[in-house]
Scaffold this active site. Structure first.
Site, short mmCIF file in Angstrom:
data_model
loop_
_atom_site.label_atom_id
_atom_site.label_comp_id
_atom_site.label_asym_id
_atom_site.label_seq_id
_atom_site.Cartn_x
_atom_site.Cartn_y
_atom_site.Cartn_z
N GLU A 247 -16.88 -9.62 -1.13
CA GLU A 247 -16.98 -10.29 0.18
C GLU A 247 -18.38 -10.85 0.44
OE1 GLU A 247 -15.40 -7.74 3.30
OE2 GLU A 247 -13.36 -8.07 2.60
N GLU B 221 -7.70 -7.10 -1.64
CA GLU B 221 -7.68 -6.24 -0.45
C GLU B 221 -6.65 -6.79 0.51
OE1 GLU B 221 -11.28 -5.04 1.57
OE2 GLU B 221 -12.40 -5.10 -0.33
O1 AHR Z 1 -11.28 -1.88 2.74
C1 AHR Z 1 -12.24 -1.69 3.73
C2 AHR Z 1 -13.33 -2.75 3.72
O2 AHR Z 1 -12.77 -3.97 4.09
C3 AHR Z 1 -13.97 -3.03 2.39
O3 AHR Z 1 -15.04 -2.20 2.12
C4 AHR Z 1 -14.45 -4.43 2.54
O4 AHR Z 1 -14.48 -5.13 1.33
C5 AHR Z 1 -13.52 -5.04 3.57
O5 AHR Z 1 -14.21 -5.68 4.58
#
Ligand code: AHR
Length: 501
Positions: free
Chosen positions: A172, A291
């Protein structure tokens, strides 16, 4: 209400990469400590890993697990987690404002992954560190021996390299919350050079470059265009992240949100295509949706912990969403979207796996238990591997302020590459009406129902807990196949999986 459609053997979408059903373990909250690792737990193995958690991960048949972060990785020194445990430093984790004991590092995680029958997907730190750390970590993990880092691994007790195939170039990097956030230009250059160095070590590894951390980011989708402009020929995947919430308490709108997911995937697939054409490239880049999940139930509790900043606790309760029945339907719809877009989404990671926005929860010293959302993930992972098929279904639909013509039935179809069964994954989003489903099965030969599972009839906010798990699948009934047509009634607000052998 009726839904009439066809699934035809000649109309394939794509072979599904099994890694579509991956997950994620980050050093965050209780994911690692008292999640996968709890040396004093009655079920702990010789490495201190909870066997009850390993058993559930094996039941889910998780193909790949991303590690060690997440936001955590952007200020992580992987070397802190190697060598004698008593000599490992305690560090302050700036991402989650906690203390990291480093009792679990790459060796412990690799042993856990083997026990859990899963592959590792590792992320390098491109936030506080960069290329040099990435090449050292890769050499430590994947080189057989005879070099500084590989011999250090052998000295630390692991003779053979782990040969990890899939690597994330940071996490990210567009996010202002990220340690070492970068502009698209800065990140594109760093990712390109890091990829070059990692490929100089081994051409066959697969690399994931960071896309947007959400379609809500102001830099989306220009970020992807710029980053791919720098890296297109050096990477295999671009990563996307998306989380879903129902703060408004609007079930219809909540369950329509996979329309947004579809749009996100379609937009980035287009950026990939444009970049490929621009570069006159022969190779393809795919999406690693590494994610995704429902994430909102714990927001308020987390705000208190994170804003209160009460010291630097080790493994506090963070992001411990307790999922309800409504979330089963949401996760079912999201997984259906990934199956339908298996042509471009090759890797997916349910974020996360244990305790932190997770299908598996643990009580320290006590049981591990299955959240409501465990089940749609379980079914997709176990029965959603093979080939995904197009489905043309004429179904009543509704609109929300962000999507038109959202069909009440959300359906995907997969033919298994192991037993040849055709599986339909179905969510009925209608809040009051059952829908009579009628699907013509063209070219699939004689079939009969070999498994029918349903999750339905619960209050939307019904949850599971350590002592009771009322939200769980039961056998469905009433589906018949006659003259090549499958018919059956799909209950309002229900998740259904029907397998035809
Ligand atoms: O999954 C939780 C968080 O969400 C992770 O650390 C991050 O990559 C995202 O913002």
């Amino acid at each position: 209400m009726r839904a009439v459609g066809t699934v035809h053997r000649d109309y394939k979408i794509s072979t599904i990469d099994p890694r579509l059903y991956g997950s994620f373990v980050e050093h965050l909250g209780r994911a690692v400590y008292t999640g996968i690792y709890e040396p004093d737990h009655p079920t702990a193995d010789e490495n201190g890993m909870r066997q009850d958690v390993i058993d559930l991960v094996r039941e889910l048949d998780v193909p790949v697990v991303r590690y060690p972060g997440g936001n955590f990785v952007s200020a992580y020194n992987w070397e802190d987690g190697i060598g004698p445990k008593e000599e490992r430093p305690v560090r302050l984790d700036l991402a989650w404002h906690t203390s990291e004991s480093n009792q679990v590092g790459i060796h412990e995680f690799a042993d856990w992954a083997k026990a859990a029958n899963t592959e590792m997907m590792l992320a390098v730190n491109l936030g506080s560190r960069g290329l040099d750390e990435a090449r050292a970590f890769l050499e430590y993990v994947n080189h057989p021996g005879g070099s500084y880092w590989s011999d250090l691994r052998r000295k630390n007790g692991r003779e053979e390299p782990w040969n990890v195939k899939l690597w994330c170039l940071g996490n990210e990097m567009d996010g202002p919350w990220q340690i070492g956030q970068k502009t698209a230009e800065e990140y594109g250059r760093v990712a390109f050079e890091t990829a070059k160095a990692m490929r100089a070590f081994d051409k066959s590894i697969e690399l994931v470059v960071c896309g947007s951390s959400s379609p809500k980011m102001p830099t989306y989708p220009a970020w992807e265009a710029t980053v791919l402009d720098y890296t297109y020929d050096s990477v295999d995947y671009i990563s996307l992240h998306m989380y879903f919430e129902n703060h408004a308490g609007d079930t219809a709108a909540y369950l329509a949100q996979n329309a947004r997911l579809d749009d996100y995937i379609e937009t980035i697939a287009s950026v990939i295509k444009v970049t490929k054409a621009k570069k006159r490239s022969k190779k393809d880049v795919y999406i690693s949706f590494d994610e995704w999940n429902v994430w909102y139930h714990s927001n308020e509790a987390d705000r208190k912990v994170l804003e209160g900043r009460d010291g630097w606790p080790h493994a506090p309760e963070l992001l411990e969403d307790i999922y309800n029945f409504e979330d089963v339907l949401q996760v079912g719809c999201i997984l259906n979207t990934f199956i339908r877009r298996a042509d471009v989404v090759k890797v997916g990671c349910l974020a996360q796996l244990v305790n932190v926005i997770a299908p598996i929860m643990t009580v320290p010293g006590g049981p591990a238990w299955r959240q409501t959302t465990y089940y749609p993930y379980l079914f997709a992972s176990r029965y959603g591997r093979g080939t995904s098929y197009q489905l043309s279904i004429d179904c009543p639909a509704y609109s929300t302020d962000f999507a038109e013509a959202v069909p009440y039935l959300d359906v995907s179809a997969v033919e298994s590459d192991t037993d040849g069964a055709l599986t339909l994954f179905i969510v009925n989003r209608h809040e009051t009406d059952a829908i009579a489903l009628d699907v013509a099965l063209e070219g699939f030969g004689d079939r009969k129902v070999i498994m029918d599972k349903v999750i339905a009839g619960h209050a939307l906010k019904a949850v599971n807990g350590p002592d009771q798990q009322p939200v769980a699948p039961v056998d469905g009934s009433g589906v018949t196949i006659e003259s090549g047509r499958l018919t059956g009634e799909i209950a309002p607000l229900s998740y259904r999986m029907i397998r035809l052998g």
